[in-house]
Design a protein around this motif. Structure first.
Motif, PDB file in Angstrom:
ATOM      1  N   ILE A 243       0.649  -1.070   0.088  1.00 40.15           N
ATOM      2  CA  ILE A 243      -0.017  -0.035  -0.129  1.00 40.15           C
ATOM      3  C   ILE A 243       0.744   1.114   0.129  1.00 40.15           C
ATOM      4  O   ILE A 243       0.617   2.059  -0.716  1.00 40.15           O
ATOM      5  N   GLY A 244       1.929   1.272   0.972  1.00 41.57           N
ATOM      6  CA  GLY A 244       2.711   2.443   0.792  1.00 41.57           C
ATOM      7  C   GLY A 244       3.625   2.653  -0.322  1.00 41.57           C
ATOM      8  O   GLY A 244       3.460   3.718  -0.935  1.00 41.57           O
ATOM      9  N   GLN A 245       3.886   1.779  -1.141  1.00 41.81           N
ATOM     10  CA  GLN A 245       4.526   1.644  -2.386  1.00 41.81           C
ATOM     11  C   GLN A 245       3.667   2.447  -3.213  1.00 41.81           C
ATOM     12  O   GLN A 245       3.931   3.374  -4.220  1.00 41.81           O
ATOM     13  N   ILE A 246       2.270   1.737  -3.344  1.00 45.43           N
ATOM     14  CA  ILE A 246       1.386   1.923  -4.563  1.00 45.43           C
ATOM     15  C   ILE A 246       1.153   3.819  -4.246  1.00 45.43           C
ATOM     16  O   ILE A 246       0.826   4.445  -5.350  1.00 45.43           O
ATOM     17  N   ALA A 247       0.691   4.211  -2.966  1.00 46.67           N
ATOM     18  CA  ALA A 247       0.513   5.442  -2.611  1.00 46.67           C
ATOM     19  C   ALA A 247       1.754   6.423  -3.012  1.00 46.67           C
ATOM     20  O   ALA A 247       1.383   7.330  -3.811  1.00 46.67           O
ATOM     21  N   GLU A 248       2.980   6.105  -2.763  1.00 46.14           N
ATOM     22  CA  GLU A 248       4.011   6.763  -3.341  1.00 46.14           C
ATOM     23  C   GLU A 248       3.915   7.122  -4.603  1.00 46.14           C
ATOM     24  O   GLU A 248       4.252   8.127  -5.266  1.00 46.14           O
ATOM     25  N   GLN A 249       3.737   5.968  -5.409  1.00 46.78           N
ATOM     26  CA  GLN A 249       4.024   5.954  -6.997  1.00 46.78           C
ATOM     27  C   GLN A 249       2.841   6.749  -7.597  1.00 46.78           C
ATOM     28  O   GLN A 249       2.753   7.313  -8.538  1.00 46.78           O
ATOM     29  N   SER A 250       1.491   6.479  -6.833  1.00 43.70           N
ATOM     30  CA  SER A 250       0.450   7.263  -7.604  1.00 43.70           C
ATOM     31  C   SER A 250       0.104   8.553  -7.170  1.00 43.70           C
ATOM     32  O   SER A 250      -0.483   9.256  -7.832  1.00 43.70           O
ATOM     33  N   GLY A 251       0.571   8.876  -5.858  1.00 42.44           N
ATOM     34  CA  GLY A 251       0.398  10.097  -5.261  1.00 42.44           C
ATOM     35  C   GLY A 251      -0.995  10.203  -4.521  1.00 42.44           C
ATOM     36  O   GLY A 251      -1.365  11.167  -4.063  1.00 42.44           O
ATOM     37  N   PHE A 252      -1.767   9.080  -4.464  1.00 44.83           N
ATOM     38  CA  PHE A 252      -2.761   9.070  -3.524  1.00 44.83           C
ATOM     39  C   PHE A 252      -2.420   8.577  -2.083  1.00 44.83           C
ATOM     40  O   PHE A 252      -1.453   7.898  -1.714  1.00 44.83           O
ATOM     41  N   SER A 253      -3.293   8.851  -0.948  1.00 46.19           N
ATOM     42  CA  SER A 253      -3.084   8.446   0.323  1.00 46.19           C
ATOM     43  C   SER A 253      -3.164   7.167   0.466  1.00 46.19           C
ATOM     44  O   SER A 253      -4.036   6.248  -0.188  1.00 46.19           O
ATOM     45  N   PRO A 254      -2.450   6.402   1.530  1.00 42.91           N
ATOM     46  CA  PRO A 254      -2.415   5.234   1.750  1.00 42.91           C
ATOM     47  C   PRO A 254      -3.873   4.583   2.392  1.00 42.91           C
ATOM     48  O   PRO A 254      -4.268   3.741   1.819  1.00 42.91           O
ATOM     49  N   LYS A 255      -4.483   5.454   2.989  1.00 40.01           N
ATOM     50  CA  LYS A 255      -5.851   5.148   3.319  1.00 40.01           C
ATOM     51  C   LYS A 255      -6.837   4.838   1.994  1.00 40.01           C
ATOM     52  O   LYS A 255      -7.583   4.036   2.049  1.00 40.01           O
ATOM     53  N   TYR A 256      -6.593   5.770   1.037  1.00 45.97           N
ATOM     54  CA  TYR A 256      -7.484   5.662  -0.236  1.00 45.97           C
ATOM     55  C   TYR A 256      -6.936   4.431  -1.107  1.00 45.97           C
ATOM     56  O   TYR A 256      -7.956   3.578  -1.400  1.00 45.97           O
ATOM     57  N   ILE A 257      -5.670   4.184  -0.887  1.00 45.78           N
ATOM     58  CA  ILE A 257      -5.251   3.018  -1.643  1.00 45.78           C
ATOM     59  C   ILE A 257      -5.773   1.636  -0.914  1.00 45.78           C
ATOM     60  O   ILE A 257      -6.190   0.843  -1.652  1.00 45.78           O
ATOM     61  N   GLN A 258      -5.441   1.299   0.429  1.00 48.80           N
ATOM     62  CA  GLN A 258      -6.244   0.637   0.979  1.00 48.80           C
ATOM     63  C   GLN A 258      -7.693   0.204   0.743  1.00 48.80           C
ATOM     64  O   GLN A 258      -8.078  -1.009   0.601  1.00 48.80           O
ATOM     65  N   GLU A 259      -8.440   1.193   0.603  1.00 56.08           N
ATOM     66  CA  GLU A 259      -9.806   1.062   0.239  1.00 56.08           C
ATOM     67  C   GLU A 259     -10.255   0.858  -0.987  1.00 56.08           C
ATOM     68  O   GLU A 259     -11.284   0.075  -1.374  1.00 56.08           O
ATOM     69  N   ASN A 260      -9.335   1.076  -1.894  1.00 56.67           N
ATOM     70  CA  ASN A 260      -9.691   1.134  -3.417  1.00 56.67           C
ATOM     71  C   ASN A 260      -8.854   0.538  -4.192  1.00 56.67           C
ATOM     72  O   ASN A 260      -9.213   0.180  -5.538  1.00 56.67           O
TER      73      ASN A 260
END
Length: 196
Positions: A37-54
């Motif tokens: 999640i943290g890696q995806i958030a960093e690459q996409s620019g979205f928050s870790p919370k948003y990534i976790q939910e979506n």
């Protein structure tokens, strides 16, 4: 040839995440699920919370609604940007190390590699409901609704990004019913089929 990477797709409540964690631990390899999640958030620019939910679920229940969600000037939706970041991370992980990856369409993303074992874990509704009630402290009716909703969203996401049917046996090397086999047997079969 042994399989370096094991991907595990799973129905909600089937214990696929737990089985994957146990397999990774027993094999002594990295386990990737929420760790990405943290890696995806960093690459996409979205928050870790948003990534976790979506990141793994479609935000809309229907494929039609999903296809027409908000887009940027290049025609990409928020979900597309997250999916692309997730895809790059999964490809990078697969190049780098032996591991178990849970969900996130990893089976499809890594489909061109011959060192991947793709597993789908499913279960019978009574056992899944019992597990969900215990894990989330919800009623049977709430557990059934959670199962239907989450699996429908996983199915929509998978279909949209892979043009394949989620859970169809031909998309996986193994399809295991954890309610019939039990978790330990599922783990043993996965490790044996992984050639380890």
């Amino acid at each position: 040839m042994g399989k370096r990477i094991i991907t595990i797709s799973r129905e909600f409540g089937s214990g696929g995440r737990f089985i994957g964690m146990e397999v990774a631990q027993k094999l002594g390899v990295k386990y990737y699920d929420k760790e990405m999640i943290g890696q995806i958030a960093e690459q996409s620019g979205f928050s870790p919370k948003y990534i976790q939910e979506n990141a793994e679920l479609s935000p809309k229940k229907g494929l039609f609604a999903y296809a027409f969600s908000g887009r940027d000037q290049m025609g990409r939706s928020v979900e597309d940007m997250i999916y692309e970041a997730q895809r790059k991370i999964i490809l990078d992980i697969a190049e780098r190390e032996e591991c178990v990856i849970i969900g996130r369409n990893a089976d499809f993303i890594l489909k061109d590699r011959d060192d991947v074992l793709n597993v789908f874990i499913h279960g019978n509704m009574p056992e899944k409901v019992k597990r969900i009630c215990g894990l989330y402290n919800v009623t049977e009716q709430e557990a059934i609704k959670m199962t239907e909703d989450i699996d429908k969203r996983r199915m929509s996401n998978y279909r949209f990004y892979t043009d394949q049917k989620w859970g169809m046996a031909s998309n996986y090397t193994l399809s295991l019913n954890s309610s019939v086999l039990g978790y330990e047997m599922c783990e043993r079969i996965i490790m044996e089929c992984g050639g380890r």
